[in-house]
Design an enzyme around this catalytic site. Structure first.
Site, PDB file in Angstrom:
ATOM      1  N   ASP A 125      63.296  83.394  38.258  1.00  0.00           N
ATOM      2  CA  ASP A 125      63.236  82.317  37.283  1.00  0.00           C
ATOM      3  C   ASP A 125      62.176  82.699  36.241  1.00  0.00           C
ATOM      4  O   ASP A 125      61.032  82.990  36.601  1.00  0.00           O
ATOM      5  CB  ASP A 125      62.791  81.039  38.023  1.00  0.00           C
ATOM      6  N   ASP A 227      64.559  79.569  32.272  1.00  0.00           N
ATOM      7  CA  ASP A 227      64.319  78.140  32.410  1.00  0.00           C
ATOM      8  C   ASP A 227      64.239  77.447  31.050  1.00  0.00           C
ATOM      9  O   ASP A 227      63.499  77.883  30.165  1.00  0.00           O
ATOM     10  CB  ASP A 227      62.975  77.946  33.145  1.00  0.00           C
ATOM     11  N   GLU A 281      69.328  78.313  31.631  1.00  0.00           N
ATOM     12  CA  GLU A 281      69.569  76.934  32.036  1.00  0.00           C
ATOM     13  C   GLU A 281      70.033  76.152  30.820  1.00  0.00           C
ATOM     14  O   GLU A 281      69.388  76.146  29.783  1.00  0.00           O
ATOM     15  CB  GLU A 281      68.262  76.333  32.570  1.00  0.00           C
ATOM     16  N   HIS A 347      67.511  72.355  42.315  1.00  0.00           N
ATOM     17  CA  HIS A 347      66.215  71.734  42.595  1.00  0.00           C
ATOM     18  C   HIS A 347      65.886  70.565  41.664  1.00  0.00           C
ATOM     19  O   HIS A 347      64.858  69.918  41.833  1.00  0.00           O
ATOM     20  CB  HIS A 347      65.123  72.802  42.479  1.00  0.00           C
ATOM     21  N   ASP A 348      66.718  70.325  40.658  1.00  0.00           N
ATOM     22  CA  ASP A 348      66.491  69.200  39.747  1.00  0.00           C
ATOM     23  C   ASP A 348      67.401  68.026  40.071  1.00  0.00           C
ATOM     24  O   ASP A 348      67.495  67.064  39.303  1.00  0.00           O
ATOM     25  CB  ASP A 348      66.731  69.635  38.291  1.00  0.00           C
TER      26      ASP A 348
HETATM   27  C1  GLC Z   1      63.840  73.176  34.066  1.00  0.00           C
HETATM   28  C2  GLC Z   1      63.610  73.318  35.549  1.00  0.00           C
HETATM   29  C3  GLC Z   1      62.840  72.135  36.013  1.00  0.00           C
HETATM   30  C4  GLC Z   1      61.520  72.113  35.297  1.00  0.00           C
HETATM   31  C5  GLC Z   1      61.702  72.146  33.793  1.00  0.00           C
HETATM   32  C6  GLC Z   1      60.429  72.476  33.106  1.00  0.00           C
HETATM   33  O1  GLC Z   1      64.633  72.091  33.770  1.00  0.00           O
HETATM   34  O2  GLC Z   1      64.814  73.500  36.208  1.00  0.00           O
HETATM   35  O3  GLC Z   1      62.636  72.141  37.395  1.00  0.00           O
HETATM   36  O4  GLC Z   1      60.814  70.957  35.657  1.00  0.00           O
HETATM   37  O5  GLC Z   1      62.628  73.125  33.396  1.00  0.00           O
HETATM   38  O6  GLC Z   1      60.084  73.809  33.337  1.00  0.00           O
END
Ligand code: GLC
Ligand code: CA
Length: 577
Positions: A125, A227, A281, A347-348
């Site tokens: 990541d 990310d 993402e 994880h979100d």
């Molecule tokens: C992305 C990640 C998340 C994080 C955010 C800020 O959305 O998946 O877990 O809190 O970015 O880095």
């Protein structure tokens, strides 16, 4: 008189005696990352080896044989870099260091070696929309307006007045501008105050990031997940946004400025030089955005990771017609060009079975098997989240004190400050909180599920007494064993990776039916998304050779009608194609 017959297809009947599929797809179209089956690990919650209640790299090393036993071929690891953990590692203070909670670089090297020895790739990541405010760059940047690192971040001098409003996803007031008295200026943070956004307009910053990525690529990692990258480019004149914009963060904040230019540069500097896969993402607002990210000719990224599908589940439930429509639309938009990620959890999100399935004792196992069948039988690269192979469920905290996630905690403060409906907020959180998806992995039925000998950083779900790896490994009908079979089926049948997808009976209110076909091989996937029996009549039934996977012992076929039990999921091999 019409002839009726009842055929009962036993699960696994055809295992081992299936033809090897001839592949018509061109070799250049075939890629390891398209064939990959990704297992996502949230390291904090996977396995603790030193009793501090926090998962660590040694824990992952200890469980490598387990990971291999699943059949997955790649691991996506959430951030493991040095971090003050305002957002559990998504606030990086040293991109070349390992978070002390997680171990050392020696542990990392061992872990990577262990994965590679087992034929498992590692996807890292990369968090570079923002860093931690404790990163050396930010410490320098904030120290004076003339510091060489000043332009690594977005600053707005206060003598120009307050900048136009920008929304922050994690800020307790929802304000992305934070005033800093040291230099009498505001800095930008789309996430928490401790996650200042990096300035991608600065070529020095960009070079630093590429060097960091090369550092990890040189170590031998196999891919990068970028990310929040769709937000990395900004219109740095910060014009006002139209009223109500804050409700649509993607529309006004994603895919701005020179984002594609930066990705092409990253491709040139990093991706083109190593055999690494790349996924960002988020995929913008439209298919055009998503295509622009992943069309091969543009030389940006490999695969799109779009949210429309995962966002369908709501506390009040969701429409299966909507579900089918979204996944079919995305498939058709990528039928010729580009490649997608397929996922229903990460994880979100809260837990897969609690959001998209049915976590009651009666239907938990069949419904999560059905969902795993879906994810592993679609075109695109499947991403499976740790614990979903067991059907782990939401923990469902009642009070705000139990939550650890900054998004939950600051969201709560925001509702309180603004005089909002706290009860409604808590109810929504109980269903959708990210902490639901982050409770420790359930390895066995001992205290703390074998995750730690200490106090876990987030409580272990009580249902670990029944839902755990040891129990699931022993039970041939467990969610885990179904997951493994489904993975093996995908690996044995490239038609499930590359084959054409066709939706059948779009309007069927209970069953999601589709075929996958390639090189004369055809499979029929039938998924009952409801807690009731459901029947579907299909011409394809006449061509059925047998069931290749089934989450029940049998399936009832009568004439051209197939009746499915609650959440039944069956894949049939068809004659011809
Ligand atoms: C992305 C990640 C998340 C994080 C955010 C800020 O959305 O998946 O877990 O809190 O970015 O880095
Ligand atoms: Ca630990």
């Amino acid at each position: 008189m019409k002839r009726f017959f009842i055929a009962v297809f036993m699960t696994g009947l055809l295992f081992g005696c299936m033809d090897k599929t001839k592949q018509e797809t061109t070799p250049s179209f075939q890629k390891w990352w398209k064939e990959a089956i990704v297992y996502q690990i949230y390291p904090r919650s996977f396995k603790d080896t030193n009793g501090d209640g926090v998962g660590d790299l040694k824990g992952i090393i200890e469980k490598l044989d387990y990971i291999k036993s699943l059949g997955v071929t790649a691991v996506w690891l959430n951030p493991i870099y040095s971090s003050p953990n305002d957002d559990n590692g998504y606030d990086v203070s040293d991109y070349r260091g390992i978070m002390s909670d997680f171990g050392t670089m020696a542990d990392f090297d061992l872990m990577l070696k262990g994965m590679h020895e087992r034929g498992i790739k590692l996807i890292m990541d990369i968090v570079v929309n923002h860093s931690s405010d404790e990163h050396e760059w930010f410490k320098q940047s904030r120290s004076s307006r003339t510091n060489p690192y000043r332009d690594y971040y977005h600053w707005w001098p206060a003598e120009k007045g307050k900048p136009n409003y920008r929304y922050s996803l994690f800020d307790e007031k929802g304000d992305a501008w934070k005033y800093d008295s040291v230099t009498n200026a505001y800095y930008l943070h789309y996430f928490s105050q401790k996650q200042p956004d990096l300035n991608w307009e600065n070529p020095k910053l960009r070079k630093e990031v590429y060097d960091i990525m090369k550092f990890w690529a040189e170590k031998g990692v196999d891919g990068f997940r970028l990310d929040a990258f769709q937000f990395a480019a900004k219109d740095t004149t910060y014009p006002p946004f139209p009223e109500g914009f804050e409700k649509n963060f993607i529309q006004y904040y994603a895919m701005q400025g020179n984002l594609h230019g930066y990705l092409q540069e990253m491709h040139q500097e990093v991706f083109s030089k190593y055999d690494v896969m790349s996924v960002a993402e988020g995929a913008g607002n439209t298919f055009e955005d998503a295509h622009n990210l992943v069309d091969e000719d543009r030389k940006e990224l490999n695969m799109a990771y779009a949210f429309e599908g995962v966002d369908i589940a709501k506390p009040e439930g969701y429409s299966i017609l909507h579900f089918k429509e979204v996944f079919s639309r995305w498939d058709s938009a990528f039928a010729e060009k580009g490649w997608l990620s397929i996922f229903l959890s990460n994880h979100d999100q809260a837990r897969l079975v609690s959001r998209f399935g049915n976590d009651s004792p009666e239907f938990r196992a069949p419904s999560v098997k059905m969902l795993n069948t879906f994810v592993l039988s679609m075109r695109g690269t499947p991403y499976c989240y740790y614990g979903d192979e067991l059907g782990m469920t939401n923990i469902g905290f009642e009070t705000i004190e139990e939550y650890r996630d900054i998004a939950a905690i600051n969201g709560y403060k925001k509702v309180v400050h603004s005089g909002g409906d706290v009860q409604a907020y808590m109810k929504a959180l109980k269903f959708s909180s990210r902490d639901n998806g982050r409770t420790p992995m359930q390895w066995d039925d001992s205290v703390n599920a074998g995750f730690t000998t200490g106090t876990p950083w987030l409580p272990v779900h009580q249902n670990h007494k029944e839902i755990n790896v040891v129990a699931a490994e022993k039970d041939p009908n467990s969610v885990l064993n179904h997951f493994k079979k489904m993975i093996q089926l995908r690996k044995d049948n490239p038609v499930l990776v590359y084959g054409k997808y066709t939706l059948l009976q779009r309007e069927h209110p209970e069953i999601y039916a589709y075929t996958r076909e390639m090189d004369g091989k055809k499979m029929l996937v039938l998924l009952n998304f409801t807690a009731k029996n459901a029947t579907i009549e299909l011409g394809e039934v006449a061509a059925i050779k047998g069931a290749v996977i089934n989450n029940y012992e049998s399936v009832a076929v009568k004439g051209n009608a197939i009746s499915l039990l609650p959440y039944q999921a069956v894949i049939f091999l068809l004659n011809g194609g």
